[in-house]
Design a protein around this motif. Structure first.
Motif, PDB file in Angstrom:
ATOM      1  N   GLY A  91       3.340 -24.939 -15.194  1.00 54.76           N
ATOM      2  CA  GLY A  91       4.609 -25.580 -15.501  1.00 54.76           C
ATOM      3  C   GLY A  91       4.491 -26.698 -16.522  1.00 54.76           C
ATOM      4  N   TRP A  92       5.635 -27.216 -16.930  1.00 52.43           N
ATOM      5  CA  TRP A  92       5.645 -28.323 -17.897  1.00 52.43           C
ATOM      6  C   TRP A  92       4.939 -29.549 -17.340  1.00 52.43           C
ATOM      7  CZ3 TRP A  92       6.237 -29.002 -22.873  1.00 52.43           C
ATOM      8  CH2 TRP A  92       6.411 -30.294 -23.367  1.00 52.43           C
ATOM      9  N   ASN A  93       4.966 -29.727 -16.018  1.00 54.99           N
ATOM     10  CA  ASN A  93       4.307 -30.898 -15.429  1.00 54.99           C
ATOM     11  C   ASN A  93       2.826 -30.928 -15.769  1.00 54.99           C
ATOM     12  OD1 ASN A  93       4.041 -28.580 -13.693  1.00 54.99           O
ATOM     13  ND2 ASN A  93       3.249 -29.922 -12.106  1.00 54.99           N
ATOM     14  N   VAL A  94       2.205 -29.751 -15.865  1.00 53.74           N
ATOM     15  CA  VAL A  94       0.783 -29.690 -16.228  1.00 53.74           C
ATOM     16  C   VAL A  94       0.593 -30.086 -17.684  1.00 53.74           C
ATOM     17  CG1 VAL A  94      -1.213 -28.166 -16.469  1.00 53.74           C
ATOM     18  CG2 VAL A  94       0.296 -27.949 -14.493  1.00 53.74           C
ATOM     19  N   VAL A  95       1.458 -29.592 -18.543  1.00 57.91           N
ATOM     20  CA  VAL A  95       1.389 -29.955 -19.961  1.00 57.91           C
ATOM     21  C   VAL A  95       1.549 -31.466 -20.118  1.00 57.91           C
ATOM     22  CG1 VAL A  95       2.499 -29.711 -22.217  1.00 57.91           C
ATOM     23  CG2 VAL A  95       2.268 -27.721 -20.714  1.00 57.91           C
ATOM     24  N   GLU A  96       2.537 -32.019 -19.443  1.00 57.97           N
ATOM     25  CA  GLU A  96       2.816 -33.453 -19.579  1.00 57.97           C
ATOM     26  C   GLU A  96       1.660 -34.302 -19.071  1.00 57.97           C
ATOM     27  OE1 GLU A  96       6.201 -36.768 -18.259  1.00 57.97           O
ATOM     28  OE2 GLU A  96       6.434 -34.651 -17.706  1.00 57.97           O
ATOM     29  N   SER A  97       1.163 -33.985 -17.867  1.00 58.22           N
ATOM     30  CA  SER A  97       0.088 -34.796 -17.298  1.00 58.22           C
ATOM     31  C   SER A  97      -1.209 -34.655 -18.088  1.00 58.22           C
ATOM     32  CB  SER A  97      -0.149 -34.403 -15.834  1.00 58.22           C
ATOM     33  OG  SER A  97      -0.581 -33.062 -15.736  1.00 58.22           O
ATOM     34  N   SER A  98      -1.418 -33.488 -18.696  1.00 53.94           N
ATOM     35  CA  SER A  98      -2.666 -33.245 -19.428  1.00 53.94           C
ATOM     36  C   SER A  98      -2.685 -33.870 -20.815  1.00 53.94           C
ATOM     37  CB  SER A  98      -2.902 -31.741 -19.563  1.00 53.94           C
ATOM     38  OG  SER A  98      -3.047 -31.128 -18.312  1.00 53.94           O
ATOM     39  N   ASN A  99      -1.522 -34.180 -21.357  1.00 52.67           N
ATOM     40  CA  ASN A  99      -1.467 -34.600 -22.761  1.00 52.67           C
ATOM     41  C   ASN A  99      -0.872 -35.974 -23.002  1.00 52.67           C
ATOM     42  OD1 ASN A  99      -2.282 -32.056 -24.449  1.00 52.67           O
ATOM     43  ND2 ASN A  99      -0.948 -31.283 -22.836  1.00 52.67           N
ATOM     44  N   THR A 100      -0.534 -36.698 -21.943  1.00 51.63           N
ATOM     45  CA  THR A 100       0.070 -38.020 -22.129  1.00 51.63           C
ATOM     46  C   THR A 100      -0.832 -39.136 -21.620  1.00 51.63           C
ATOM     47  OG1 THR A 100       1.291 -37.733 -20.052  1.00 51.63           O
ATOM     48  CG2 THR A 100       2.441 -37.159 -22.082  1.00 51.63           C
ATOM     49  N   ASN A 101      -2.122 -38.840 -21.442  1.00 52.81           N
ATOM     50  CA  ASN A 101      -3.068 -39.883 -21.076  1.00 52.81           C
ATOM     51  C   ASN A 101      -4.255 -39.829 -22.031  1.00 52.81           C
ATOM     52  OD1 ASN A 101      -4.411 -37.566 -20.219  1.00 52.81           O
ATOM     53  ND2 ASN A 101      -3.897 -37.886 -18.073  1.00 52.81           N
ATOM     54  N   SER A 102      -5.274 -40.597 -21.736  1.00 52.99           N
ATOM     55  CA  SER A 102      -6.452 -40.628 -22.615  1.00 52.99           C
ATOM     56  C   SER A 102      -7.124 -39.263 -22.650  1.00 52.99           C
ATOM     57  CB  SER A 102      -7.452 -41.677 -22.121  1.00 52.99           C
ATOM     58  OG  SER A 102      -6.889 -42.972 -22.175  1.00 52.99           O
ATOM     59  N   MET A 113       6.364 -42.945 -28.536  1.00 51.41           N
ATOM     60  CA  MET A 113       6.565 -42.192 -29.772  1.00 51.41           C
ATOM     61  C   MET A 113       7.788 -41.304 -29.623  1.00 51.41           C
ATOM     62  SD  MET A 113       3.625 -39.196 -29.583  1.00 51.41           S
ATOM     63  CE  MET A 113       2.270 -39.992 -28.709  1.00 51.41           C
ATOM     64  N   GLN A 114       8.372 -40.947 -30.741  1.00 53.95           N
ATOM     65  CA  GLN A 114       9.502 -40.023 -30.759  1.00 53.95           C
ATOM     66  C   GLN A 114       9.257 -38.951 -31.816  1.00 53.95           C
ATOM     67  OE1 GLN A 114      12.969 -42.546 -31.467  1.00 53.95           O
ATOM     68  NE2 GLN A 114      13.547 -42.376 -29.313  1.00 53.95           N
ATOM     69  N   LEU A 115       9.731 -37.761 -31.530  1.00 52.13           N
ATOM     70  CA  LEU A 115       9.683 -36.668 -32.494  1.00 52.13           C
ATOM     71  C   LEU A 115      11.078 -36.455 -33.045  1.00 52.13           C
ATOM     72  CD1 LEU A 115       8.359 -34.147 -33.861  1.00 52.13           C
ATOM     73  CD2 LEU A 115       8.966 -32.876 -31.771  1.00 52.13           C
ATOM     74  N   ARG A 116      11.189 -36.491 -34.356  1.00 53.39           N
ATOM     75  CA  ARG A 116      12.471 -36.214 -35.001  1.00 53.39           C
ATOM     76  C   ARG A 116      12.339 -34.943 -35.841  1.00 53.39           C
ATOM     77  NH1 ARG A 116      13.782 -39.461 -38.770  1.00 53.39           N
ATOM     78  NH2 ARG A 116      11.887 -40.750 -38.876  1.00 53.39           N
ATOM     79  N   VAL A 117      13.229 -33.996 -35.606  1.00 53.25           N
ATOM     80  CA  VAL A 117      13.273 -32.763 -36.385  1.00 53.25           C
ATOM     81  C   VAL A 117      14.698 -32.607 -36.898  1.00 53.25           C
ATOM     82  CG1 VAL A 117      12.872 -30.288 -36.433  1.00 53.25           C
ATOM     83  CG2 VAL A 117      11.499 -31.745 -34.917  1.00 53.25           C
ATOM     84  N   GLY A 118      14.856 -32.704 -38.220  1.00 50.52           N
ATOM     85  CA  GLY A 118      16.202 -32.721 -38.778  1.00 50.52           C
ATOM     86  C   GLY A 118      16.948 -33.929 -38.218  1.00 50.52           C
ATOM     87  N   GLY A 119      18.130 -33.710 -37.683  1.00 47.92           N
ATOM     88  CA  GLY A 119      18.898 -34.801 -37.090  1.00 47.92           C
ATOM     89  C   GLY A 119      18.693 -34.962 -35.604  1.00 47.92           C
ATOM     90  N   LEU A 120      17.732 -34.238 -35.018  1.00 43.04           N
ATOM     91  CA  LEU A 120      17.473 -34.280 -33.576  1.00 43.04           C
ATOM     92  C   LEU A 120      16.324 -35.229 -33.264  1.00 43.04           C
ATOM     93  CD1 LEU A 120      17.588 -30.429 -32.924  1.00 43.04           C
ATOM     94  CD2 LEU A 120      19.442 -32.062 -32.514  1.00 43.04           C
ATOM     95  N   THR A 121      16.448 -35.947 -32.153  1.00 40.79           N
ATOM     96  CA  THR A 121      15.401 -36.851 -31.706  1.00 40.79           C
ATOM     97  C   THR A 121      14.994 -36.477 -30.287  1.00 40.79           C
ATOM     98  OG1 THR A 121      16.254 -38.670 -33.072  1.00 40.79           O
ATOM     99  CG2 THR A 121      14.759 -39.251 -31.269  1.00 40.79           C
ATOM    100  N   PHE A 122      13.679 -36.380 -30.060  1.00 44.93           N
ATOM    101  CA  PHE A 122      13.178 -35.922 -28.768  1.00 44.93           C
ATOM    102  C   PHE A 122      12.270 -36.980 -28.135  1.00 44.93           C
ATOM    103  CE2 PHE A 122      13.949 -32.081 -31.309  1.00 44.93           C
ATOM    104  CZ  PHE A 122      14.928 -31.496 -30.514  1.00 44.93           C
ATOM    105  N   THR A 123      12.312 -37.017 -26.786  1.00 40.62           N
ATOM    106  CA  THR A 123      11.593 -38.024 -26.006  1.00 40.62           C
ATOM    107  C   THR A 123      10.224 -37.513 -25.586  1.00 40.62           C
ATOM    108  OG1 THR A 123      13.680 -38.897 -25.151  1.00 40.62           O
ATOM    109  CG2 THR A 123      11.675 -39.435 -23.913  1.00 40.62           C
ATOM    110  N   ASN A 124       9.214 -38.351 -25.787  1.00 46.99           N
ATOM    111  CA  ASN A 124       7.847 -38.002 -25.407  1.00 46.99           C
ATOM    112  C   ASN A 124       7.750 -37.807 -23.897  1.00 46.99           C
ATOM    113  OD1 ASN A 124       4.982 -37.702 -25.606  1.00 46.99           O
ATOM    114  ND2 ASN A 124       4.755 -39.821 -24.960  1.00 46.99           N
ATOM    115  N   GLY A 125       7.011 -36.796 -23.492  1.00 53.24           N
ATOM    116  CA  GLY A 125       6.824 -36.513 -22.072  1.00 53.24           C
ATOM    117  C   GLY A 125       7.890 -35.588 -21.537  1.00 53.24           C
ATOM    118  N   ARG A 126       9.138 -35.975 -21.684  1.00 53.72           N
ATOM    119  CA  ARG A 126      10.232 -35.143 -21.186  1.00 53.72           C
ATOM    120  C   ARG A 126      10.466 -33.913 -22.056  1.00 53.72           C
ATOM    121  NH1 ARG A 126      16.036 -37.563 -21.816  1.00 53.72           N
ATOM    122  NH2 ARG A 126      15.700 -36.646 -23.904  1.00 53.72           N
TER     123      ARG A 126
END
Length: 528
Positions: free
Chosen positions: A206-217, A91-104
Motif C-alpha cells: 500500500g501507499w503507507n509502505v511507500v510513504e514510510s520508506s521514503n520520507t525518512n533518512s 517540500m512541494q511538487l508543482r506540475v503545471g498549475g497543480l501543487t501536491f503535498t509531500n507524503g500524502r
C-alpha cells in the motif's frame, strides 16, 4: 523421514545423511545466537549504530572461534562507505498549475550526495513502464529524448498488467518491474527525475509502505563522483495524482495506461512542467560486511558464498515511544543459520572436507537497498569469475518442518536442479513462489551478485508456518525471539542447504544461467 518425525526433538537434532557428512543441528547454540542478535542490547542491528558495533564484534568473534580464516585478506571485516541522506520533508511538487503535498500525494528523495536537488520547469514525459528490454523486443524509450526531463512510469511490468504468460513472464514479476530498475534505466536515459505511479496490486504494498520508506533518512553507497550518475529525483505519486496531472494536460491517464501494455508503445510528452526542490542533510560514515573463509582442500581458488544479512531496522519512535525492531526471524535466524553451517563444514575432516573454498558471510544494509551486497559485488575479495554460487538466507522457518521448500524464480539457473535434488533426498517437494508478482527474488542480497553474473539461491521462509508473521511481525517490533519456537523447520532447511553446499563444494560444476538475461551476459564476460 516424514517431517512429523522431527517435531518435538530437543537439544541436538540429527537428520539422516543426504550428503557425505551428516549435518547435526545444535539447537541450543542456534537459539543462543538468535537470542543474542535479536536482544534489546543489540538495538535492532541498525547500520551505523551501536547495535552494528555489537553485531560486527559478535560475528567476528564467532568466526574466529569456529576457526575460519579472515574473509577479506587479513581481516574479517570489509569497510562499506555510505552516506546517510535526510531530506527536508517540507517540500512541494508543482506540475503545471497543480501543487501536491509531500507524503500524502507524493514522495521524493535522492541518492546523489549533494545538499540540494532541484527541478526547475522540467518537461514531463510519460514513458509507460519505463522499460528497455531487448530480449523481449521492448523499449519504452524508443524515439524520445528524456535528457534532463521528468518521466512518469507505471509500476511493475506489462506481464502483470495483462496476466498473459506470453508477455514478459505474466503474473511473475521480472526485474523490469522493480522500482529499482525504473530509476536505473531512467538514469541511463539521462532523465533528471522519475515518478512511479503507485497502485497497490501491481506494487504489492500500500501507499503507507511507500510513504514510510521514503520520507525518512535513507542510506546509499558513495562513489567518487557523489553518485551524480544516479537519477536526481527518485519519486512516487499516488494513482489519483497521476490522474489529475494527465487531466490537466488534456489526457486520460487510464486510457494511456492501457496503451502502454502493448509492444511498440510511444512515449507521450505532457504540455506541463515540474518544479521541486529537495534540501538534504548529509552524513558520511562507514558500515561493515563480515565474513570468514574455509579454504578448500584441492580447489581453494574456487569459492562458494553462504550468506545472511545481519542488519535490521534499528530503533524508531512508535506511538510516541522508542521501539526496537528486533528482527529475530528477519534476519537473526538466517545469520545463526550461517554460523551453524560454518561450524558443520569446519568440523569436517579428511575426504569429507570441502574441496572448494566456502565464504561464510553476513552483509550490511540489506534493508536499505542491498547496499552491503552491492559493495561486496563491486569489490569482491576474489574476482567474480572465481565465485561459483551465492546461497542466501533471508529469514528461516522457525516453526515445524514442512513437506515442501519454496523456489524463487523458475528456469533461471541450474542451481534449481541442486535445490530439487536436495529436497527429493528429504522426501520434500519444491513449490513455486506463491507470490511471484511480488518479485521477492529481486529483493534480497543474492540479487546484487546476480547483477555481476553470479548465480544464486534464495532461502526465504517468512510466515510459512506462522500466518500472523507477515500481518503483525514483519518489519515490526514484534519480530522477537521466542523460546517456544519449534525449530524443526530450521533443522530441516539447514540440512538441505548443507547438502547443496556439499555437492557444489566437491564438484567441478559451474552452475549456468538458463534464461537470456543481463546476468547471463555478465557471466559470459567472465568466460563462464
Amino acid at each position: 523421514m516424514k517431517p512429523s518425525h522431527l517435531v518435538g526433538l530437543l537439544g541436538i537434532l540429527c537428520l539422516p545423511a543426504v550428503n557425505a557428512a551428516t549435518f547435526h543441528f545444535d539447537a541450543p547454540t542456534y537459539r543462543q545466537d538468535v537470542k543474542t542478535l535479536a536482544s534489546d542490547k543489540f538495538e535492532g542491528r541498525g547500520p551505523l549504530s551501536e547495535g552494528e558495533k555489537l553485531t560486527i564484534s559478535y560475528l567476528e568473534k564467532s568466526f574466529r572461534e569456529i576457526g575460519l580464516k579472515p574473509g577479506f585478506g587479513d581481516s574479517y571485516v570489509q569497510d562499506v562507505p555510505m552516506a546517510k541522506i535526510t531530506a527536508d520533508q517540507q517540500m512541494q511538487l508543482r506540475v503545471g498549475g497543480l501543487t501536491f503535498t509531500n507524503g500524502r500525494d507524493f514522495t521524493a528523495r535522492t541518492e546523489q550526495v549533494v545538499p540540494q536537488v532541484q527541478l526547475a520547469n522540467s518537461d514531463v514525459v510519460f514513458v509507460g513502464y519505463g522499460i528497455n528490454a531487448p530480449e523481449y523486443g521492448w523499449n519504452d524509450y524508443a524515439g524520445v529524448d528524456v535528457k534532463g526531463k521528468t518521466v512518469i512510469v507505471l509500476v511493475n511490468d506489462p506481464g502483470f498488467a495483462t496476466q498473459d504468460p506470453q508477455v514478459f513472464k505474466g503474473n511473475a514479476m521480472t526485474y523490469y518491474g522493480r522500482w529499482t530498475y525504473k530509476y536505473e534505466e531512467a538514469a541511463r536515459q539521462g532523465a533528471k527525475a522519475v515518478f512511479i505511479v503507485h497502485e497497490t496490486a501491481p506494487a504489492a504494498y500500500g501507499w503507507n509502505v511507500v510513504e514510510s520508506s521514503n520520507t525518512n533518512s535513507k542510506y546509499t553507497l558513495v562513489d567518487d563522483h557523489k553518485n551524480l550518475s544516479h537519477v536526481g529525483v527518485m519519486g512516487w505519486i499516488q494513482h489519483n495524482v497521476a490522474q489529475q496531472i494527465f487531466k490537466a494536460a488534456g489526457l486520460d491517464y487510464d486510457q494511456l495506461k492501457l496503451t502502454a501494455v502493448k509492444k511498440g508503445f510511444k512515449a507521450v510528452t505532457l504540455p506541463l512542467q515540474a518544479n521541486l526542490t529537495i534540501n538534504n542533510h548529509i552524513e558520511l560514515a562507514t558500515s561493515h560486511n563480515v565474513a570468514g573463509l574455509l579454504p578448500g582442500t584441492t580447489q581453494p581458488d574456487e569459492w562458494l558464498v553462504m550468506h545472511a544479512h545481519w542488519d535490521h531496522l534499528g530503533k524508531a519512535i512508535v506511538d510516541g515511544k522508542e521501539a526496537i525492531y528486533h528482527g529475530a526471524v528477519d534476519n537473526a535466524s538466517g545469520v545463526a543459520g550461517v554460523l551453524a553451517l560454518a561450524r558443520h563444514f569446519k568440523g569436517l575432516q579428511g575426504k569429507a572436507a570441502p574441496k572448494r573454498s566456502i565464504l561464510f558471510a553476513s552483509f550490511t544494509a540489506e534493508e536499505n537497498g542491498l547496499l552491503g551486497a552491492q559493495y561486496f559485488a563491486e569489490h569482491p575479495p576474489v574476482p567474480t569469475k572465481k565465485l561459483v554460487a551465492f546461497l542466501n538466507i533471508d529469514g528461516m522457518n522457525v516453526g515445524k518442518p514442512t513437506h515442501y521448500v519454496l523456489r524463487y524464480g523458475e528456469g533461471v539457473s541450474e542451481l534449481e536442479g541442486y535445490l530439487a535434488d536436495a529436497a527429493k533426498a528429504q522426501g520434500r517437494e519444491v513449490k513455486a513462489d506463491p507470490r511471484p508478482q511480488n518479485g521477492l527474488m529481486f529483493r534480497s542480497d543474492h540479487f546484487a551478485l546476480a547483477k555481476e553474473g553470479v548465480p544464486g539461491l534464495l532461502f526465504l521462509s517468512l510466515g510459512d508456518t506462522d500466518p500472523d508473521y507477515i500481518a503483525h511481525k514483519y518489519h515490526q517490533p514484534a519480530d522477537r525471539y521466542d523460546p517456544n519456537w519449534n525449530l524443526g523447520g530450521v533443522a530441516q532447511d539447514l540440512d538441505l542447504m548443507s547438502d547443496i553446499l556439499d555437492k557444489l563444494a566437491n564438484s567441478d560444476d559451474w552452475p549456468k544461467w538458463l534464461e537470456a538475461s543481463d546476468f547471463k551476459k555478465r557471466r559470459a564476460q567472465d568466460g563462464l
